[in-house]
Design a protein around this motif. Structure first.
Motif, PDB file in Angstrom:
ATOM      1  N   ALA A 120       3.981  12.793  45.992  1.00 51.27           N
ATOM      2  CA  ALA A 120       4.406  11.822  47.002  1.00 51.27           C
ATOM      3  C   ALA A 120       5.930  11.805  47.087  1.00 51.27           C
ATOM      4  CB  ALA A 120       3.882  10.439  46.638  1.00 51.27           C
ATOM      5  N   LYS A 121       6.432  11.487  48.267  1.00 54.29           N
ATOM      6  CA  LYS A 121       7.874  11.397  48.458  1.00 54.29           C
ATOM      7  C   LYS A 121       8.242   9.983  48.842  1.00 54.29           C
ATOM      8  CE  LYS A 121      11.850  13.386  50.833  1.00 54.29           C
ATOM      9  NZ  LYS A 121      12.362  14.395  51.779  1.00 54.29           N
ATOM     10  N   GLY A 122       9.305   9.477  48.211  1.00 46.61           N
ATOM     11  CA  GLY A 122       9.772   8.136  48.521  1.00 46.61           C
ATOM     12  C   GLY A 122      10.371   8.055  49.910  1.00 46.61           C
ATOM     13  N   GLY A 123      10.493   6.862  50.418  1.00 46.31           N
ATOM     14  CA  GLY A 123      11.021   6.664  51.765  1.00 46.31           C
ATOM     15  C   GLY A 123      12.521   6.919  51.832  1.00 46.31           C
ATOM     16  N   ASN A 124      12.974   7.366  52.992  1.00 44.44           N
ATOM     17  CA  ASN A 124      14.407   7.564  53.215  1.00 44.44           C
ATOM     18  C   ASN A 124      15.092   6.223  53.469  1.00 44.44           C
ATOM     19  OD1 ASN A 124      14.107  10.340  53.016  1.00 44.44           O
ATOM     20  ND2 ASN A 124      13.887  10.642  55.211  1.00 44.44           N
ATOM     21  N   LEU A 125      16.350   6.152  53.125  1.00 42.45           N
ATOM     22  CA  LEU A 125      17.177   4.986  53.424  1.00 42.45           C
ATOM     23  C   LEU A 125      18.253   5.390  54.417  1.00 42.45           C
ATOM     24  CD1 LEU A 125      17.688   3.449  49.859  1.00 42.45           C
ATOM     25  CD2 LEU A 125      16.108   2.682  51.636  1.00 42.45           C
ATOM     26  N   ARG A 126      18.646   4.467  55.267  1.00 46.37           N
ATOM     27  CA  ARG A 126      19.669   4.747  56.269  1.00 46.37           C
ATOM     28  C   ARG A 126      20.790   3.726  56.172  1.00 46.37           C
ATOM     29  NH1 ARG A 126      14.877   6.369  58.160  1.00 46.37           N
ATOM     30  NH2 ARG A 126      14.774   8.316  59.350  1.00 46.37           N
ATOM     31  N   ILE A 127      22.013   4.235  56.169  1.00 48.55           N
ATOM     32  CA  ILE A 127      23.181   3.353  56.162  1.00 48.55           C
ATOM     33  C   ILE A 127      24.178   3.862  57.192  1.00 48.55           C
ATOM     34  CG2 ILE A 127      22.941   2.701  53.729  1.00 48.55           C
ATOM     35  CD1 ILE A 127      25.232   4.660  53.118  1.00 48.55           C
ATOM     36  N   ARG A 128      25.097   2.985  57.581  1.00 47.75           N
ATOM     37  CA  ARG A 128      26.148   3.352  58.523  1.00 47.75           C
ATOM     38  C   ARG A 128      27.497   3.191  57.825  1.00 47.75           C
ATOM     39  NH1 ARG A 128      26.110   3.944  63.932  1.00 47.75           N
ATOM     40  NH2 ARG A 128      23.944   3.223  63.958  1.00 47.75           N
ATOM     41  N   VAL A 129      28.345   4.213  57.930  1.00 52.63           N
ATOM     42  CA  VAL A 129      29.652   4.184  57.287  1.00 52.63           C
ATOM     43  C   VAL A 129      30.734   4.246  58.358  1.00 52.63           C
ATOM     44  CG1 VAL A 129      31.238   5.390  55.749  1.00 52.63           C
ATOM     45  CG2 VAL A 129      28.821   5.224  55.153  1.00 52.63           C
ATOM     46  N   LYS A 130      31.625   3.248  58.364  1.00 56.48           N
ATOM     47  CA  LYS A 130      32.729   3.216  59.318  1.00 56.48           C
ATOM     48  C   LYS A 130      33.953   3.906  58.721  1.00 56.48           C
ATOM     49  CE  LYS A 130      31.323  -1.027  61.702  1.00 56.48           C
ATOM     50  NZ  LYS A 130      31.749  -2.382  62.157  1.00 56.48           N
ATOM     51  N   LYS A 230      23.291  13.747  55.039  1.00 54.10           N
ATOM     52  CA  LYS A 230      22.177  13.452  54.130  1.00 54.10           C
ATOM     53  C   LYS A 230      22.595  13.629  52.684  1.00 54.10           C
ATOM     54  CE  LYS A 230      18.682  16.396  53.630  1.00 54.10           C
ATOM     55  NZ  LYS A 230      17.456  17.159  53.929  1.00 54.10           N
ATOM     56  N   VAL A 231      22.313  12.610  51.870  1.00 50.67           N
ATOM     57  CA  VAL A 231      22.504  12.694  50.419  1.00 50.67           C
ATOM     58  C   VAL A 231      21.113  12.823  49.807  1.00 50.67           C
ATOM     59  CG1 VAL A 231      23.554  11.667  48.381  1.00 50.67           C
ATOM     60  CG2 VAL A 231      24.501  11.182  50.634  1.00 50.67           C
ATOM     61  N   THR A 232      20.800  14.005  49.318  1.00 49.44           N
ATOM     62  CA  THR A 232      19.456  14.292  48.820  1.00 49.44           C
ATOM     63  C   THR A 232      19.130  13.484  47.565  1.00 49.44           C
ATOM     64  OG1 THR A 232      19.633  16.532  49.698  1.00 49.44           O
ATOM     65  CG2 THR A 232      17.913  16.141  48.074  1.00 49.44           C
ATOM     66  N   GLY A 233      17.935  12.884  47.577  1.00 48.96           N
ATOM     67  CA  GLY A 233      17.434  12.214  46.378  1.00 48.96           C
ATOM     68  C   GLY A 233      17.982  10.832  46.119  1.00 48.96           C
ATOM     69  N   LYS A 234      18.731  10.271  47.065  1.00 48.51           N
ATOM     70  CA  LYS A 234      19.292   8.931  46.857  1.00 48.51           C
ATOM     71  C   LYS A 234      18.612   7.868  47.721  1.00 48.51           C
ATOM     72  CE  LYS A 234      22.212   9.655  43.587  1.00 48.51           C
ATOM     73  NZ  LYS A 234      22.021   8.994  42.270  1.00 48.51           N
ATOM     74  N   GLY A 235      17.394   8.188  48.194  1.00 49.11           N
ATOM     75  CA  GLY A 235      16.588   7.184  48.878  1.00 49.11           C
ATOM     76  C   GLY A 235      15.691   6.486  47.873  1.00 49.11           C
ATOM     77  N   ASN A 236      14.593   5.915  48.343  1.00 45.07           N
ATOM     78  CA  ASN A 236      13.662   5.235  47.438  1.00 45.07           C
ATOM     79  C   ASN A 236      12.911   6.250  46.586  1.00 45.07           C
ATOM     80  OD1 ASN A 236      14.193   2.593  48.357  1.00 45.07           O
ATOM     81  ND2 ASN A 236      12.817   2.876  50.096  1.00 45.07           N
ATOM     82  N   GLY A 240       4.899   7.486  40.095  1.00 43.07           N
ATOM     83  CA  GLY A 240       4.382   8.618  39.326  1.00 43.07           C
ATOM     84  C   GLY A 240       5.359   9.768  39.267  1.00 43.07           C
ATOM     85  N   ASN A 241       4.832  10.973  39.514  1.00 42.31           N
ATOM     86  CA  ASN A 241       5.672  12.171  39.430  1.00 42.31           C
ATOM     87  C   ASN A 241       6.206  12.578  40.803  1.00 42.31           C
ATOM     88  OD1 ASN A 241       3.361  13.027  40.663  1.00 42.31           O
ATOM     89  ND2 ASN A 241       3.146  14.913  39.477  1.00 42.31           N
ATOM     90  N   GLY A 242       6.299  11.600  41.722  1.00 46.04           N
ATOM     91  CA  GLY A 242       6.783  11.888  43.075  1.00 46.04           C
ATOM     92  C   GLY A 242       8.273  12.180  43.092  1.00 46.04           C
ATOM     93  N   ILE A 243       8.750  12.579  44.261  1.00 54.82           N
ATOM     94  CA  ILE A 243      10.168  12.903  44.424  1.00 54.82           C
ATOM     95  C   ILE A 243      10.830  11.826  45.276  1.00 54.82           C
ATOM     96  CG2 ILE A 243       9.921  15.388  44.122  1.00 54.82           C
ATOM     97  CD1 ILE A 243       9.763  15.684  47.105  1.00 54.82           C
ATOM     98  N   ALA A 244      12.098  11.572  44.992  1.00 53.10           N
ATOM     99  CA  ALA A 244      12.828  10.513  45.694  1.00 53.10           C
ATOM    100  C   ALA A 244      13.125  10.923  47.126  1.00 53.10           C
ATOM    101  CB  ALA A 244      14.116  10.188  44.946  1.00 53.10           C
ATOM    102  N   GLY A 245      13.187   9.932  48.008  1.00 49.87           N
ATOM    103  CA  GLY A 245      13.593  10.168  49.388  1.00 49.87           C
ATOM    104  C   GLY A 245      15.095  10.413  49.466  1.00 49.87           C
ATOM    105  N   ASP A 246      15.611  10.479  50.674  1.00 48.35           N
ATOM    106  CA  ASP A 246      17.021  10.797  50.887  1.00 48.35           C
ATOM    107  C   ASP A 246      17.769   9.602  51.459  1.00 48.35           C
ATOM    108  OD1 ASP A 246      16.469  13.466  50.111  1.00 48.35           O
ATOM    109  OD2 ASP A 246      15.800  13.924  52.149  1.00 48.35           O
ATOM    110  N   LEU A 247      19.072   9.635  51.303  1.00 54.18           N
ATOM    111  CA  LEU A 247      19.948   8.630  51.897  1.00 54.18           C
ATOM    112  C   LEU A 247      20.606   9.255  53.120  1.00 54.18           C
ATOM    113  CD1 LEU A 247      21.379   5.873  51.792  1.00 54.18           C
ATOM    114  CD2 LEU A 247      23.119   6.942  50.337  1.00 54.18           C
ATOM    115  N   LEU A 248      20.311   8.717  54.287  1.00 53.84           N
ATOM    116  CA  LEU A 248      20.846   9.240  55.537  1.00 53.84           C
ATOM    117  C   LEU A 248      22.057   8.408  55.937  1.00 53.84           C
ATOM    118  CD1 LEU A 248      17.462   9.792  57.412  1.00 53.84           C
ATOM    119  CD2 LEU A 248      18.713  11.377  55.941  1.00 53.84           C
ATOM    120  N   VAL A 249      23.188   9.070  56.132  1.00 53.40           N
ATOM    121  CA  VAL A 249      24.467   8.398  56.374  1.00 53.40           C
ATOM    122  C   VAL A 249      24.906   8.653  57.806  1.00 53.40           C
ATOM    123  CG1 VAL A 249      26.845   8.125  55.589  1.00 53.40           C
ATOM    124  CG2 VAL A 249      25.059   8.775  53.954  1.00 53.40           C
ATOM    125  N   ALA A 250      24.922   7.608  58.628  1.00 49.52           N
ATOM    126  CA  ALA A 250      25.374   7.725  60.019  1.00 49.52           C
ATOM    127  C   ALA A 250      26.869   7.407  60.082  1.00 49.52           C
ATOM    128  CB  ALA A 250      24.594   6.775  60.916  1.00 49.52           C
TER     129      ALA A 250
END
Length: 373
Positions: A120-130, A230-236, A240-250
């Protein structure tokens, strides 16, 4: 090493329609699918490249950015990038493309292609950077606080009794064509192959808890407003043995007080008095690397454009820097005292004050043409 063009990977033209892009991807994916090419690393790589190309070209917004900036629209430092898709990403995102071509399920989930369990893969997170223009011009490292789900300490998992850890349930049916075997994700563990054994009181039903974490984000110079990194692996995290989601930076670009951006070029409006325009002067102006002083020649005309080469924004594609275009505007006073009026009255008929443009003095339209060339 230069990346392959996404259109060339799928064998289509830039004008291909949405259905043509999907058809081309399905053809490539079926040809190089791991079930048809077991233990073939070359086929596996082509399978991943086709998925990466489709992931961008099938999304109108990403396709537009790719057409404008190429691979640089998704590449960057510090873990950014549109590539590097793993098999879990591909099957979870594009499984519907294959239809029932591979036994209703995919043996390619997880590590290896021979009936391995789905991770399973964790959900992605989205943030906005000014970002300020100065930060965009020089590149910057931002430390951002992110609330993400992590596996709660003390959570333990056990093998799912329904699927025995495979993550899939296999069914055999008798049809007019003979016995057919199909596989589908296990409903008990949602395809993870594991269920929760023990979890602390502050964990949710999946054994996860929310934790605030400071993430360091390296943003390369030359990014543009609306670009997504995209910052790989910094989402949720996943249970178990799933892999982390990604952090998407707008990326969001802040307005500058005196500079305006146009692609990699910058524009600056410089106002000078009639006296300075006639006699010449020097002026201090803003740039993204600090203030600089420029010389204004005597007799400068309003509308003249001074080009400071290399004082703009670095190209995100690595093709040098843009320029700073200084637009000279001669300021005409709106009110005059008697002495000033008398002076200009006496100069009204003076030949030096009569407009007499030389052939080298370009018209407004020629200046605009030069500015965009």
């Amino acid at each position: 090493m230069a990346k392959e063009d996404f259109y060339e990977i799928l064998g289509i033209s830039k004008g291909a329609s949405e259905s043509e892009i999907k058809k081309a991807y399905r053809k490539m994916a079926l040809k190089y699918h791991p079930d048809k090419n077991p233990d073939d690393k070359v086929a596996e790589e082509k399978f991943k490249k086709a998925a990466e190309a489709y992931e961008v070209l099938s999304n109108p917004e990403k396709k537009q950015r790719y057409d404008q900036f190429g691979h640089s629209a998704f590449d960057g430092a510090g873990g950014f990038g549109g590539g590097g898709m793993n098999m879990e990403d591909i099957f979870s995102q594009f499984g519907d493309i294959f239809g029932g071509a591979f036994s209703g399920g995919f043996s390619g989930f997880g590590g290896g292609f021979g009936g391995g369990q789905r991770r399973a893969k964790g959900g992605n997170l989205r943030i906005r950077v000014k970002l300020t223009l100065e930060e965009i011009a020089n590149g910057v490292e931002k430390k951002i606080k992110v609330k993400r789900k992590i596996q709660a300490p003390g959570t333990t998992y056990k093998t799912c009794p329904t699927c025995n850890g495979s993550g899939q349930v296999t069914r055999i049916q008798n049809t007019i064509l003979g016995r057919m075997q199909t596989a589908s994700p296990c409903n008990s563990c949602r395809g993870a192959g594991q269920t929760i054994d023990k979890k602390p009181a502050d964990a949710d039903a999946q054994g996860l808890k929310v934790q605030e974490e400071t993430v360091s984000i390296k943003i390369p110079a030359g990014v543009v407003d609306g670009m997504q990194l995209k910052v790989t692996g910094k989402g949720n995290e996943a249970p178990g043995n799933g892999i982390a989601g990604d952090l998407l930076v707008a990326i969001e670009e802040k307005d500058h007080e005196t500079l305006q951006r146009e692609g990699d070029n910058l524009h600056y409006d410089l106002y000078v008095s009639i006296s300075d325009a006639v006699l010449g002067t020097s002026k201090e102006i803003d740039t993204v690397t600090g203030k600089v002083r420029i010389k204004i020649e005597p007799g400068v005309q309003s509308g003249k454009i001074l080009r400071l080469r290399g004082k703009g924004i670095p190209s995100i594609n690595g093709y040098g820097k843009g320029d700073l275009l200084v637009h000279v505007n001669v300021w005409t006073p709106k009110t005059l005292n008697k002495t000033q009026k008398d002076f200009f009255e006496s100069m009204r008929e003076d030949e030096n004050f009569e407009p007499s443009p030389a052939s080298s003095d370009k018209s407004f339209f020629e200046k605009v043409k030069d500015m965009f060339s």
